[in-house]
Write a protein that holds these residues in place. Structure first.
Motif, short mmCIF file in Angstrom:
data_model
loop_
_atom_site.label_atom_id
_atom_site.label_comp_id
_atom_site.label_asym_id
_atom_site.label_seq_id
_atom_site.Cartn_x
_atom_site.Cartn_y
_atom_site.Cartn_z
N PRO A 1 0.95 -1.04 -0.08
CA PRO A 1 -0.02 -0.09 -0.05
C PRO A 1 0.94 1.36 -0.05
O PRO A 1 0.52 2.36 -0.50
CB PRO A 1 -0.95 -0.12 1.37
CG PRO A 1 -0.59 -1.38 1.86
CD PRO A 1 0.72 -2.05 1.20
N THR B 1 3.12 7.71 -2.00
CA THR B 1 1.83 7.45 -1.79
C THR B 1 1.36 6.35 -0.97
O THR B 1 2.09 5.52 -0.64
CB THR B 1 1.33 7.08 -3.24
OG1 THR B 1 2.03 5.82 -3.86
CG2 THR B 1 1.29 8.09 -4.58
N VAL B 2 0.19 6.63 -0.42
CA VAL B 2 -0.31 5.73 0.41
C VAL B 2 -1.73 5.13 -0.18
O VAL B 2 -2.72 5.89 -0.43
CB VAL B 2 -0.83 6.02 1.82
CG1 VAL B 2 -1.58 5.21 2.85
CG2 VAL B 2 0.42 6.72 2.67
N ASN B 3 -1.74 3.79 -0.56
CA ASN B 3 -2.99 3.17 -1.48
C ASN B 3 -3.28 4.31 -2.50
O ASN B 3 -4.41 4.51 -2.77
CB ASN B 3 -4.19 3.24 -0.45
CG ASN B 3 -4.00 2.13 0.44
OD1 ASN B 3 -3.55 1.29 0.34
ND2 ASN B 3 -4.30 2.67 1.84
N GLY B 4 -2.10 4.85 -3.25
CA GLY B 4 -2.24 5.44 -4.34
C GLY B 4 -2.35 6.85 -4.17
O GLY B 4 -2.49 7.87 -5.27
N ARG B 5 -2.51 7.51 -2.89
CA ARG B 5 -3.18 8.64 -2.64
C ARG B 5 -1.61 9.48 -2.06
O ARG B 5 -0.86 9.19 -1.32
CB ARG B 5 -4.08 8.89 -1.55
CG ARG B 5 -5.08 9.78 -1.65
CD ARG B 5 -6.22 9.84 -0.70
NE ARG B 5 -6.85 8.64 -0.33
CZ ARG B 5 -7.18 8.36 0.86
NH1 ARG B 5 -7.26 9.18 1.81
NH2 ARG B 5 -7.91 7.17 1.14
N GLY C 1 -3.55 4.92 5.79
CA GLY C 1 -2.80 3.68 5.40
C GLY C 1 -2.85 2.96 6.85
O GLY C 1 -3.25 3.49 7.81
N ASP C 2 -2.07 1.85 6.71
CA ASP C 2 -1.90 0.93 7.88
C ASP C 2 -0.46 1.12 8.44
O ASP C 2 0.43 0.98 7.89
CB ASP C 2 -2.23 -0.41 7.63
CG ASP C 2 -1.98 -1.43 8.82
OD1 ASP C 2 -1.55 -0.88 10.08
OD2 ASP C 2 -2.02 -2.65 8.76
#
Ligand code: CA
Length: 230
Positions: free
Chosen positions: A134, A145-149, A209-210
């Protein structure tokens, strides 16, 4: 199947590791001494290495292994109270360690993980990281990026994340992180690293994110886990 060299002078440990590895389909070679270990290094893919051998130190094996034509991966089998040795082993080139007493199944899982990291690295490193993670960094544009963000990181946070993501699952010691992020000769304390990681975790969490993907390995350093929740 990959060939595993078990360097261990304790017969019971060597035997239970050998049994578990063979059951999983690995070829197993056993070397109970340093002398027997060093002559087998060039025809194995991975070494399970006890550091206290009857005829010398396992560190000698790590040094020799780096000089063979295709260096095997190395997992150190370490005692619980050998924290300094674990750090030193990672810094001299070991890929991972397990702490005694361990379950042979745990060791087999580590062997699988280390070989998985080592094998496809040349062809599809970027792809694999992107698929499994992620978290991602694009070094040329220095975007994370975090999950694409997109997530806004400081220079240090970006470099820390990029370093950890260069080898998901691998433990980096604090000294290694200081080397990669600040460069040699900087007087950075462990607590400085810890506070940058803390800030990085907070930003990852804020971006949805995690944060537990950035894992603290107690007494040793940090890694980005490639198996969240395990
Ligand atoms: Ca031993």
């Amino acid at each position: 199947m990959p060939r595993v060299l078990v360097v261990e002078d304790e017969p019971a440990i060597a035997e239970s590791l050998g049994y578990a590895l063979k059951r999983d389909g690995y070829d197993v070679v056993h070397a109970p001494t340093l002398a027997e270990a060093v002559v087998r290094l060039d025809d194995v893919e991975i070494v399970l290495l006890d550091l206290m051998l009857p005829d010398g130190s396992g560190f000698e094996v790590i040094g020799r292994a780096r000089r063979v034509k295709s260096p095997p991966a190395i997992i150190v089998l370490s005692s619980r109270d050998d924290e300094a040795d674990r750090v030193a082993a990672l810094e001299t080139g070991a890929d991972d360690y397990v702490t005694k007493p361990f379950s042979p199944r745990e060791v087999v899982a580590r062997v699988r993980a280390v070989l998985r990291r080592a094998a496809p690295e040349k062809e599809k490193q970027g792809e694999r990281v992107a698929a499994a993670m992620p978290l991602a960094v694009d070094e040329p544009s220095r975007r994370a990026t975090v999950n694409g963000r997109p997530v806004d990181l400081t220079r240090v946070e970006f470099d820390l994340l990029a370093c950890l993501l260069s080898a998901p699952g691998r433990v980096f010691t604090r000294a290694q992180l200081i080397d990669r992020v600040w460069g040699d000769g900087f007087a950075i304390t462990d607590r400085t690293i810890d506070s940058h990681v803390k800030a990085l975790r907070r930003k990852v969490a804020d971006a949805g994110g995690d944060a537990s993907l950035l894992e603290t390995v107690r007494g040793v350093g940090y890694r980005v886990t490639d198996q969240p929740g395990s």
